[in-house]
Write an enzyme that holds these catalytic residues in place. Structure first.
Site, short mmCIF file in Angstrom:
data_model
loop_
_atom_site.label_atom_id
_atom_site.label_comp_id
_atom_site.label_asym_id
_atom_site.label_seq_id
_atom_site.Cartn_x
_atom_site.Cartn_y
_atom_site.Cartn_z
N HIS A 44 -24.25 5.21 -9.13
CA HIS A 44 -24.61 5.46 -7.73
C HIS A 44 -25.28 6.83 -7.57
O HIS A 44 -26.22 6.99 -6.79
CB HIS A 44 -23.36 5.38 -6.85
CG HIS A 44 -22.75 4.02 -6.79
ND1 HIS A 44 -23.49 2.88 -6.52
CD2 HIS A 44 -21.47 3.59 -6.99
CE1 HIS A 44 -22.69 1.82 -6.53
NE2 HIS A 44 -21.46 2.23 -6.82
N ASP A 67 -30.16 -2.39 -5.94
CA ASP A 67 -29.08 -3.10 -6.63
C ASP A 67 -29.03 -2.72 -8.11
O ASP A 67 -30.06 -2.41 -8.71
CB ASP A 67 -29.29 -4.61 -6.50
CG ASP A 67 -28.02 -5.40 -6.74
OD1 ASP A 67 -26.94 -4.78 -6.78
OD2 ASP A 67 -28.12 -6.63 -6.89
N LEU A 126 -44.00 10.03 5.44
CA LEU A 126 -43.33 8.74 5.26
C LEU A 126 -42.24 8.54 6.31
O LEU A 126 -41.45 9.43 6.58
CB LEU A 126 -42.71 8.68 3.87
CG LEU A 126 -41.93 7.40 3.52
CD1 LEU A 126 -42.88 6.23 3.35
CD2 LEU A 126 -41.08 7.60 2.26
#
Length: 235
Positions: free
Chosen positions: A29, A12, A123
């Site tokens: 973004h 956020d 990962l």
């Protein structure tokens, strides 16, 4: 320091971060997307095995058309670049959410990314795209009811484990820790079933400024929690 196996993050603050710098929201973004790769690498180096990020929610479609278009363009580029990133960093990448609502070329990129990275042993990186937890549960229940009507299981077999097998996150352990950046104190329809027993950590730091040091702070706070009895550990 005890490292959580699975960390989920609500990314956020990208737009507000850009606005504070006199830049368009789309710039925020873009910077946020760049930071995802950095945090993936740092998370793995710290010993985190699963990382799930909230990239685009079902509610994000209501944003201005221009911003949604820019986000889709960014997503297209990110999906293509992520194939190389996943190979370089040995990541297995999976996308959760209703991808059927995305443009066909994006769906194809997602398929190629998941297929090309499925055997990686580093990962486990999950990206939530067109994801909403209520939508996920409704989709899961519809499929589960169809299977029940077709006689694939008995009603007596329905338990939490059975229901979880119909969620987007099946085969992925529930998050130990949720991090939300940029000061908001809500879950925003994110992993509501999966976060039932997760520790929650909120920081005012916007996502583009979220660093390894901020991740360590969140893990240190996680270590203060009493996972067995709840609350904060006694000194």
């Amino acid at each position: 320091m005890r490292i959580p196996q699975h960390v989920a993050i609500i990314l956020d603050g990208n737009g507000r971060w850009a606005k504070q710098r006199g830049m368009p929201r789309n710039f925020g973004h873009t910077q946020g997307a760049k930071n995802v790769e950095i945090i993936c690498r740092e998370a793995w180096n710290l010993g985190i095995k699963y990382l799930t990020v909230y990239a685009f929610s079902t509610e994000n479609w209501s944003r201005p058309k221009e911003e949604v278009g820019a986000l889709m363009k960014l997503l297209r580029n990110y999906m293509k670049n992520c194939i190389k990133t996943a190979e370089k960093n040995h990541m297995r990448v999976r996308v959760i959410g209703d991808t059927s609502k995305l443009d066909e070329d994006i769906q194809e990129s997602i398929y190629r990314l998941e297929e090309s990275s499925k055997d990686q042993d580093g990962l486990n990186f999950q990206i939530a795209i067109n994801y909403g937890s209520r939508d996920e549960m409704l989709r899961g229940m519809k499929k589960m009811l169809t299977d029940y009507r077709e006689g694939q299981f008995e009603l007596s077999e329905l338990d939490e484990e059975k229901f979880e097998s119909y969620l987007d996150t099946c085969e992925i352990p529930a998050p130990d820790l949720l991090i939300r950046t940029s000061g908001e104190l809500r879950l925003s329809n994110y992993l509501l079933w999966q976060l039932a027993y997760s520790e929650l950590y909120f920081t005012d730091v916007p996502w583009p400024d979220f660093t390894k040091e901020e991740l360590v702070k969140a893990i240190e706070d996680y270590n203060k929690r009493d996972r067995r009895y709840g609350g904060v550990k006694e000194e």
